[in-house]
Design an enzyme around this catalytic site. Structure first.
Site, short mmCIF file in Angstrom:
data_model
loop_
_atom_site.label_atom_id
_atom_site.label_comp_id
_atom_site.label_asym_id
_atom_site.label_seq_id
_atom_site.Cartn_x
_atom_site.Cartn_y
_atom_site.Cartn_z
N GLN A 172 21.19 -6.87 -12.88
CA GLN A 172 19.75 -6.64 -13.05
C GLN A 172 19.46 -5.67 -14.18
OE1 GLN A 172 17.43 -8.39 -11.61
NE2 GLN A 172 18.55 -9.38 -9.95
N CYS A 317 18.24 -13.69 -2.58
CA CYS A 317 19.44 -14.39 -2.15
C CYS A 317 19.49 -14.50 -0.63
CB CYS A 317 20.69 -13.69 -2.66
SG CYS A 317 20.70 -13.59 -4.45
N1 PLP Z 1 24.19 -8.93 -8.09
C1 PLP Z 1 22.86 -8.73 -8.12
C2 PLP Z 1 22.33 -7.34 -8.24
C3 PLP Z 1 21.99 -9.82 -8.04
O1 PLP Z 1 20.66 -9.61 -8.08
C4 PLP Z 1 22.53 -11.12 -7.91
C5 PLP Z 1 21.65 -12.30 -7.73
O2 PLP Z 1 20.73 -12.30 -6.94
C6 PLP Z 1 23.93 -11.28 -7.90
C7 PLP Z 1 24.72 -10.15 -7.99
C8 PLP Z 1 24.57 -12.62 -7.78
O3 PLP Z 1 24.54 -13.28 -9.03
P1 PLP Z 1 24.81 -14.85 -9.17
O4 PLP Z 1 23.54 -15.53 -8.83
O5 PLP Z 1 25.21 -15.03 -10.61
O6 PLP Z 1 25.94 -15.21 -8.26
#
Ligand code: PLP
Length: 375
Positions: A172, A317
């Protein structure tokens, strides 16, 4: 009957950022090419060229050496790879990490945060007497947008526990604030392309010399034998283009802070019981997390969705499941307030007009539910 559908205003850019047109163009051209980057013939060498150009672009975004950049299938993979490499050893993570760090290290000890969402350096100093094998602290929190003092954390760790390896999830931060891998002096750094205008399903792990991993995929010798599997050339190239554009657009991105502040001011003026999280800490320009205590985030989210605006409750997520955000819980926010928290995250394509429409949709919703808000 064909129902006229309101155009959606997209304000969930921390979940995924709209892809930039130049990224789509670059990827579309490459998708028309044939070639495995491991092949020796000309077609293979062309594919290899795209990957190495992208490696240089990612290295530039993070002020580091291209040799330290390893491509992955996204930040979940990058984070899992690092955390699982230290399985069975003493690991510290912050209490506000993304689930791709938390769930990859279920036995990890949590470093607490202050009510404004910043890692508690005093607590960390005490904990470091245990000399953990790994510490993982994100550069920017995905829910609040709070920028963590990673340089201070690294200094403390190097002073008290020099053997400890340090990982930062910079997902982020990329495209939102400058990242300097060498100056940060971390051992591992995770990136994801789709959070700053690149495609979904591609990311990187940047590793300092001497930092090791247990590889997750076994097979071919790709990525210096650290990550087997034929590379997604078009996605990697799109990631590279997005990185170059993010650097060029970094100054303009900061203008989003005035739009974010406009939202916070308008909503607070209408509703003094509104809670805004991390407002007193340093934050990235595009993010605000705010709650109407006593009114569930889902109720608000659906009302705004009907009003044509897409926002998120807590971490996107995990937004399929309804539970209070662990980030707000760690900040000491009461559960009934945390359950009413929305995240609004703006992006490079957000306009003033869209912000006005969001404010109007929110005020309309507020008019209908204000008698349900808790003090
Ligand atoms: N780390 C953070 C802080 C995130 O906001 C996200 C996604 O929501 C991820 C990791 C995971 O990333 P990716 O979608 O590439 O697996």
């Amino acid at each position: 009957m064909d129902m006229a559908k309101k155009p959606q205003i997209y304000m969930d850019c921390n979940a995924t950022m709209p892809i930039k047109g130049k990224v789509v163009d670059a990827m579309t051209n490459i998708l028309k090419e044939t070639g495995n980057a491991s092949s020796i013939h000309g077609a293979g060498r062309t594919a290899r060229g795209h990957i190495e150009a992208a490696r240089t672009q990612i290295a530039e975004l993070c002020a580091t050496n291209p040799a330290y950049v390893f491509f992955t299938g996204g930040a979940t993979e990058s984070n899992n790879t690092v955390l699982k490499s230290f399985q069975g050893q003493n690991i510290f993570i912050s209490a506000i990490e993304h689930p791709s760090v938390m769930d990859a290290a279920p036995g990890a000890q949590k470093i607490p945060v202050s009510p404004d969402g910043l890692i508690d350096l005093n607590q960390l100093e005490i904990m470091l007497a245990q000399h953990p094998a790994l510490i993982s602290v994100m550069l920017v929190n995905n829910e609040t947008g709070v920028i963590q003092p990673v340089s201070d954390i690294v200094r403390l760790v190097r002073k008290i526990s020099p053997q400890t390896r340090i990982h930062t999830d910079a997902v982020q931060a990329a495209g939102r604030i400058p990242i300097d891998f060498s100056a940060l002096q971390v051992d591992y750094l995770s990136l994801s392309a789709h959070k700053f205008g690149g495609p979904q399903g591609v990311g990187a792990l940047i590793m300092a010399p001497g930092a090791k991993i247990e590889k997750m995929f076994h097979g071919g010798g790709q990525e210096k034998r650290q990550r087997a599997g034929t590379e997604n050339v078009a996605a990697i190239a799109g990631f590279g283009v997005a990185a170059t554009l993010a650097m060029a657009d970094m100054a303009a991105f900061q203008n989003l802070a005035s739009l974010r502040d406009r939202i916070e001011a308008a909503l607070t003026a209408a509703e003094p019981r509104l809670k805004i999280f991390g407002q007193t800490a340093p934050r990235v320009a595009n993010t605000t997390q705010l709650a109407l205590p006593g009114v569930t985030a889902e109720t608000q989210l659906m009302a705004l969705d009907l009003g044509g605006v897409a926002v998120s409750s807590g971490s996107a997520c995990s937004s399929g499941t309804i539970k209070a955000s662990h980030v707000l819980e760690a900040m000491g926010v009461k559960p009934e307030t945390a359950m009413g928290a929305l995240r609004i995250s703006l992006g490079w394509s957000t306009t003033e007009n869209e912000v006005d429409q969001l404010i109007a949709a929110w005020l309309e919703m507020h008019g209908r539910i204000k008698n349900k808000i808790a003090a």
